[in-house]
Design an enzyme around this catalytic site. Sequence first.
Site, PDB file in Angstrom:
ATOM      1  CG  ASP A 459      -1.042  -3.133  -1.055  1.00 32.85           C
ATOM      2  OD1 ASP A 459      -1.763  -3.937  -0.430  1.00 32.85           O
ATOM      3  OD2 ASP A 459      -1.456  -2.453  -2.018  1.00 32.85           O
ATOM      4  CG  HIS A 460      -0.721  -8.107   4.268  1.00 36.14           C
ATOM      5  ND1 HIS A 460      -0.382  -9.344   3.783  1.00 36.14           N
ATOM      6  CD2 HIS A 460      -0.404  -8.121   5.592  1.00 36.14           C
ATOM      7  CE1 HIS A 460       0.085 -10.093   4.766  1.00 36.14           C
ATOM      8  NE2 HIS A 460       0.095  -9.360   5.881  1.00 36.14           N
TER       9      HIS A 460
END
Length: 489
Positions: A459-460
């Site tokens: 998850d950026h």
Amino acid sequence: MARVLEFKLPDLGEGLTEAEIVRWLVEVGDVVAIDQPVVEVETAKAMVEVPCPYGGVVTARYGAEGEELPVGAPLITVAVGATEPGAAPEAPAPAPESGEAEGSGNVLVGYGTTAPAARRRRIRRDDPALPAPATVNGSATTPTPSTPSAPLTPSASPAFSAPSATQTLRPAAEAPAPAPSVPVPDGPVAVISPLVRKLARDKGVDLRRVAGSGRDGLILRADVERAITAEATPTAEPSFTEPSPAQPSPAPALVVAPSPAGERVPLRGVRGAVAAKLSRSRQEIPDATCWVDADATELMAARTAMNAAGGPKVSLLALLARICTAALARFPELNSTVDTAAREIVRLPGVHLGFAAQTDRGLVVPVVRDAHGRTAESLTAEFARLTEVARKGALTPADLTGGTFTLNNYGVFGVDGSTPIINHPEAAMLGVGRIIPKPWVHQGELAVRQVVQLSLTFDHRVCDGGTAGGFLRYVADCVEQPAVLLRTL
């Protein structure tokens, strides 16, 4: 004097609101003990047996196998005290409080019961203690003045009329259909629900001429939809236009019938839950993937040496899990979740490691609790236990929830790489491909080594590529040189 108590589908917890009936464990006329399982249901989390909190004689069942019921819908009615000579059941009474003598109160699915299941005893149909049963959609039941949910009672569909106690319910007259494709049966036609019967009546489909694909010829919604499509599909015939005297005759125009509709598979149960979670992950999580090839020759040699030393065998998956927990201790950003409402990243203190397992019922992700505090032997044993339970379809909701990081070993399917979808609401997933001999430069020379591809989807929002790359590089270093792990033990 017997009392008839109605047992409804209990609250299953974990946000579940419905369950599909897989198999009935009792029939009308059976004597059940308190906490005896009466039906096997499948939820979006697991397949479980539902225990009945009352003891007595089963007087009615609601719902056919394959039908989906909402929480709070009636399951069965039980005549408490009906086994006594001359006893006659009264009208159904509401469920007693948990402190009353008739029931135990143990009605939550997946949490077990305290009393062992008793043997069932068949009651003769002429037993004066029981009313004569009727038949609803192929399932035995008895009329009751209580008012269950609309989709479950004969009065819920216009195709039914109020029967007497000994009358068999029959479907209302349907519209005539073309020449029969299957033998016309005698007696009532078994359909999965009154809604399917109503659909057939509205579309003019004669259920007696429909071949059911369900269990024991049960007619499903898909069967009726196929019949509707077949009747609506025109026959392919040449269509000619009349030419005018001044024009040449055109070539005949062929009108081709559209292809029949494909098979429809309901998205429910485990498959429906997986579809919903993956869709939500794609919609909410801005994910990115990085990958690296690693020389796993030393890791494979280390595992061989461990197992040769005696004691319980250590699996390769357990060693990879031990590497993951060590990497998460160095990069805690990836052991977290995002609270979108509060706009906060929540870093979690412990590692509850999920692992993807393929079963006959679909993909499930059991969770190993407190994986960060387990040894390789403990991880091996827990992986084996959860995998066996998953194959039996007996995982509880607690076994499938609460994960913080997922390990996906798709190499067992013979593939090298993948871009996994994050298991919402986690922040990352490590994918492991197959380990195969490949040409590799080792100590300055070309050699054949055992090579594996590792991929990390993250998850950026919780970290940038530097953190994700550092995590994946540390995992690869431990795979190539297992002695690196000694620094964290």
